[in-house]
Scaffold this motif. Structure first.
Motif, mmCIF file in Angstrom:
data_model
loop_
_atom_site.group_PDB
_atom_site.id
_atom_site.type_symbol
_atom_site.label_atom_id
_atom_site.label_comp_id
_atom_site.label_asym_id
_atom_site.label_seq_id
_atom_site.Cartn_x
_atom_site.Cartn_y
_atom_site.Cartn_z
ATOM 1 N N ASN A 89 0.585 -1.131 0.069
ATOM 2 C CA ASN A 89 -0.101 0.062 -0.155
ATOM 3 C C ASN A 89 0.952 1.231 0.012
ATOM 4 O O ASN A 89 0.352 2.222 -0.228
ATOM 5 C CB ASN A 89 -1.085 -0.014 1.223
ATOM 6 C CG ASN A 89 -2.073 0.987 1.013
ATOM 7 O OD1 ASN A 89 -2.599 1.202 0.140
ATOM 8 N ND2 ASN A 89 -2.517 1.606 2.377
ATOM 9 N N GLU A 112 -4.854 -3.659 2.534
ATOM 10 C CA GLU A 112 -4.773 -3.386 4.074
ATOM 11 C C GLU A 112 -5.800 -2.824 4.439
ATOM 12 O O GLU A 112 -6.344 -2.754 5.783
ATOM 13 C CB GLU A 112 -3.440 -2.492 4.464
ATOM 14 C CG GLU A 112 -2.213 -3.366 4.316
ATOM 15 C CD GLU A 112 -0.943 -2.590 4.488
ATOM 16 O OE1 GLU A 112 -0.968 -1.381 4.848
ATOM 17 O OE2 GLU A 112 0.045 -3.324 5.094
ATOM 18 N N TYR A 113 -6.706 -2.264 3.675
ATOM 19 C CA TYR A 113 -8.063 -1.623 4.035
ATOM 20 C C TYR A 113 -9.154 -2.342 2.880
ATOM 21 O O TYR A 113 -8.646 -2.095 1.689
ATOM 22 C CB TYR A 113 -7.844 0.038 3.717
ATOM 23 C CG TYR A 113 -6.731 0.649 4.683
ATOM 24 C CD1 TYR A 113 -6.980 1.136 6.054
ATOM 25 C CD2 TYR A 113 -5.548 0.740 4.063
ATOM 26 C CE1 TYR A 113 -5.807 1.740 6.625
ATOM 27 C CE2 TYR A 113 -4.588 1.537 4.894
ATOM 28 C CZ TYR A 113 -4.757 1.902 6.082
ATOM 29 O OH TYR A 113 -3.785 2.372 6.861
ATOM 30 N N LYS A 115 -11.208 -0.174 1.474
ATOM 31 C CA LYS A 115 -11.642 0.708 0.717
ATOM 32 C C LYS A 115 -10.455 0.582 -0.620
ATOM 33 O O LYS A 115 -10.682 1.147 -1.694
ATOM 34 C CB LYS A 115 -11.290 2.252 1.020
ATOM 35 C CG LYS A 115 -9.906 2.802 1.690
ATOM 36 C CD LYS A 115 -9.891 4.128 2.166
ATOM 37 C CE LYS A 115 -8.432 4.540 2.848
ATOM 38 N NZ LYS A 115 -8.501 5.563 3.125
ATOM 39 N N THR A 144 -3.872 -4.005 9.273
ATOM 40 C CA THR A 144 -5.160 -4.748 9.597
ATOM 41 C C THR A 144 -4.873 -6.503 9.891
ATOM 42 O O THR A 144 -4.216 -7.153 8.789
ATOM 43 C CB THR A 144 -6.202 -4.965 8.501
ATOM 44 O OG1 THR A 144 -6.391 -3.227 8.478
ATOM 45 C CG2 THR A 144 -7.624 -5.631 8.991
#
Length: 211
Positions: A89, A112-113, A115, A144
């Protein structure tokens, strides 16, 4: 599944992870045990040292027709004629890699997200690394911890191939695959094993049971 990513057992290898065993020997034993794609991850090497390791590893991989993925170094990926590259990311964005290396055959992107799943970076990626599924000492800069529930959630959002990483081993391989992974990425459970071929074989067996 995306036709550029039909793989099931993905080894992420580095010299440090091999605990004193020769990197190329570990890679070859892992392939004999069922690994079908390998990422070389050397975060602290200079590009020239990284390239030298990549070219040496390619000699082993060519013998078995196993593709090489380079972690987060576009120069090394291009110069070693790797199959592809994997970025996180906070690394060079996939859209930039596509522009700078149009010949790239396989581009992986860490999620990691949630979104990120609806971003242009995910759109141009060939597979998604879901990292980490479980806490691991190998990678401490993650945001996460997804767990099986998070993996199932991501599987319901995207049809991109999902590579699960983070404390993957023979004990959890079946459950992780059943939760929606297409492939497992393994570091310590193979690289740090006394017998990498046997360790890879046990994990591969449980992957196949889940299919």
């Amino acid at each position: 599944m995306n036709n550029v990513f039909p793989y099931r057992l993905y080894l992420v290898i580095s010299e440090d992870a091999c605990n004193g065993q020769p990197l190329n020997k570990v890679a070859e034993m892992a392939i004999l045990g069922g690994v079908d794609i390998i990422q070389l991850r050397e975060k602290f090497d200079t590009s020239e040292v990284f390239l030298k390791k990549a070219m040496s590893l390619q000699e082993v991989l060519y013998k078995y027709n196993v593709p090489l993925i380079i972690n987060d170094n576009l120069d090394v990926a291009r110069r070693s004629k790797a199959y592809g590259i994997h970025v996180g990311n906070s690394d060079l964005p996939p859209t930039v890699i596509r522009e700078g290396w149009p010949e790239c055959q396989c581009l992986g992107y860490s999620i990691e997200y949630l979104k990120q799943l609806i971003s242009k970076e995910t759109l141009v990626s060939d597979y998604l690394g879901i990292s980490p599924i479980f806490d691991t000492l190998t990678k401490r800069d993650t945001v996460t911890q997804w767990g099986l529930a998070g993996l199932r959630q991501i599987r319901g959002i995207t049809d991109k191939p999902l590579v699960a990483i983070g404390n993957m081993n023979a004990q959890n391989a079946y459950d992780v695959m059943k939760a929606g992974a297409d492939c497992l990425a393994v570091v310590s459970a193979i690289c740090g094993a006394a017998d990498p071929e046997k360790a890879a074989g046990e994990i591969r067996g449980n992957i196949e049971r889940a299919l």
